[in-house]
Design a protein around this motif. Structure first.
Motif, mmCIF file in Angstrom:
data_model
loop_
_atom_site.group_PDB
_atom_site.id
_atom_site.type_symbol
_atom_site.label_atom_id
_atom_site.label_comp_id
_atom_site.label_asym_id
_atom_site.label_seq_id
_atom_site.Cartn_x
_atom_site.Cartn_y
_atom_site.Cartn_z
ATOM 1 N N TYR A 229 0.729 -1.099 -0.147
ATOM 2 C CA TYR A 229 -0.006 0.081 0.315
ATOM 3 C C TYR A 229 0.720 1.133 -0.080
ATOM 4 O O TYR A 229 1.771 1.470 0.956
ATOM 5 C CB TYR A 229 -0.795 -0.005 1.143
ATOM 6 C CG TYR A 229 -1.934 0.945 1.092
ATOM 7 C CD1 TYR A 229 -3.323 0.661 0.531
ATOM 8 C CD2 TYR A 229 -1.767 2.374 1.218
ATOM 9 C CE1 TYR A 229 -4.171 1.501 0.196
ATOM 10 C CE2 TYR A 229 -2.896 3.444 0.914
ATOM 11 C CZ TYR A 229 -4.262 2.747 0.621
ATOM 12 O OH TYR A 229 -5.138 3.726 0.286
ATOM 13 N N ASN B 89 -10.695 -7.199 2.766
ATOM 14 C CA ASN B 89 -10.314 -5.527 2.958
ATOM 15 C C ASN B 89 -9.157 -5.453 4.163
ATOM 16 O O ASN B 89 -8.915 -4.553 4.691
ATOM 17 C CB ASN B 89 -11.530 -4.712 3.413
ATOM 18 C CG ASN B 89 -12.251 -4.041 2.125
ATOM 19 O OD1 ASN B 89 -11.776 -4.279 1.244
ATOM 20 N ND2 ASN B 89 -13.277 -3.939 2.483
ATOM 21 N N ARG C 272 -6.307 -3.179 3.466
ATOM 22 C CA ARG C 272 -6.656 -1.623 3.661
ATOM 23 C C ARG C 272 -7.243 -1.287 5.110
ATOM 24 O O ARG C 272 -7.014 -0.177 5.466
ATOM 25 C CB ARG C 272 -7.909 -1.288 2.676
ATOM 26 C CG ARG C 272 -7.699 -1.474 1.171
ATOM 27 C CD ARG C 272 -8.353 -1.559 0.234
ATOM 28 N NE ARG C 272 -9.554 -0.463 0.551
ATOM 29 C CZ ARG C 272 -10.652 -0.451 0.115
ATOM 30 N NH1 ARG C 272 -11.362 -1.642 -0.670
ATOM 31 N NH2 ARG C 272 -11.389 0.385 0.034
ATOM 32 N N LEU D 102 -3.627 0.254 -3.323
ATOM 33 C CA LEU D 102 -3.018 -0.813 -2.916
ATOM 34 C C LEU D 102 -2.903 -1.750 -4.147
ATOM 35 O O LEU D 102 -3.545 -1.714 -5.061
ATOM 36 C CB LEU D 102 -4.432 -1.572 -2.154
ATOM 37 C CG LEU D 102 -4.222 -3.275 -1.740
ATOM 38 C CD1 LEU D 102 -3.152 -3.281 -0.693
ATOM 39 C CD2 LEU D 102 -5.558 -3.698 -1.247
#
Length: 265
Positions: free
Chosen positions: A114, A196, A199, A239
Motif C-alpha cells: 500500500y 479488505n 486496507r 493498494l
C-alpha cells in the motif's frame, strides 16, 4: 489432444474495473482476460487466480491458470493475448505447469504493497495508484506498531463485514513500513488475507502515524477482535497485489527477482 495447464502472470491497473472477479453487472479483470484468451484459443477459456482483488485495486504479478488442449506457442499466451487486452492489463509471462498446480490452492503466501503519498497537496497524474495523507506521518511508529501482527492470529478486527471467509485465522509472515521521499509504503506478506484486511490495517497504521493513536493500539485491536474498534478502511487506489509465492518444485518465476535481471531480446 492432451490437456495442458498454462499459468500466466498478469499486471493490471484496477481503476475502471469492478475488481478481479467476473460479475454480470460490470466489467472485471477476469472477464477482460478471458475475452482476450478466447481470441487466441477460439473457444471459451476460464481462468483461476491466486488472489481476488477488489474494485480499484491493482496487481503487479497476479498469477492465474487455465487448461487447454490447444497446441499454441507460449508467446501466443503472452504477446498474442496482450494484443487483444485492454491497455490497462498486460501478461508478463506464460508457462506450462504440472497438472497438480493451482494458482490459488498451491500458493503458500501472498504479498501486497500500500503506497501513501505523504505531502500537503493531493496527487495528480498518479491519483489512481496512490493513497494520500496530508499530515506528516511517522513511519517508524507505524513500523513498530505493525510488528505485533507478525505470526498466526485471529484478524477479526481487520476484516470487512462482507468477508465470507470461514474463519479469521491467518499467518502474517512479515510487515514493514518505510519511506521513500514523500511516499510511505506498507508491505505485507501472509499465507492469506481477509476481505479488505490490508486496507483496514493500513487505515489503523495511518492513525498511529499521524499521532492520533498510540503505538500499542494495534496490539489492543488484535486482541479485541472487534472490527468496530478499528480505524477507517484506506481507499483502494493505493493498494497493489505484488505477487503470490509457491513451493519451488512448481518452478513459478519470481517477478520481483525477474525485475532485477537484465533484459535480453
Amino acid at each position: 489432444m492432451t490437456e495442458k495447464r498454462i499459468a500466466l502472470a498478469v499486471e493490471y491497473d484496477g481503476e475502471g474495473f469492478c475488481g478481479w472477479q467476473r460479475q454480470p453487472h460490470c466489467h472485471s479483470v477476469q472477464a477482460e482476460l478471458e475475452r482476450a484468451l478466447g481470441q487466441i484459443a477460439q473457444e471459451p477459456v476460464t481462468v483461476y487466480c491466486a488472489g481476488r482483488t477488489d474494485t480499484g485495486v491493482h496487481a503487479a504479478a497476479q498469477v492465474v491458470h487455465f487448461d487447454t488442449s490447444l497446441d499454441r506457442p507460449l508467446r501466443a499466451w503472452s504477446f498474442g493475448v496482450n494484443s487483444h487486452l485492454d491497455r490497462r492489463v498486460s501478461v508478463h509471462w506464460a508457462a506450462v505447469m504440472r497438472p497438480d498446480f493451482h494458482a490459488r490452492f498451491s500458493a503458500t503466501r501472498r504479498s501486497y504493497r500500500y503506497t501513501i503519498l505523504n505531502r500537503a497537496t493531493r496527487p495528480g497524474y498518479q491519483a489512481g495508484t496512490l493513497g494520500w495523507e496530508r499530515v506528516q506521518l511517522n513511519e517508524q511508529r507505524m513500523h513498530e506498531a505493525a510488528q505485533v501482527l507478525v505470526g498466526e492470529h485471529d484478524f477479526s478486527s481487520f476484516r470487512s463485514a462482507e468477508c465470507q471467509a470461514n474463519h479469521a485465522i491467518r499467518r502474517m509472515l512479515r510487515i514493514s513500513v518505510h519511506r521513500v521521499e514523500d511516499r510511505v509504503m506498507v508491505e505485507v506478506t501472509a499465507n492469506g488475507f481477509l476481505h479488505n484486511m490490508v486496507r483496514i490495517l493500513t487505515g489503523c497504521l495511518l492513525a498511529i502515524g499521524r499521532g492520533d493513536r498510540p503505538v500499542d493500539w494495534m496490539a489492543d485491536l488484535l486482541e479485541g477482535r472487534d472490527r468496530t474498534a478499528a480505524g477507517v478502511t484506506a481507499p483502494p487506489q493505493g493498494l497493489c497485489f505484488l505477487q503470490p509465492g509457491y513451493p519451488v518444485e512448481f518452478g513459478v518465476p519470481d517477478f520481483e527477482a525477474m525485475k532485477a535481471t537484465p533484459w535480453h531480446p
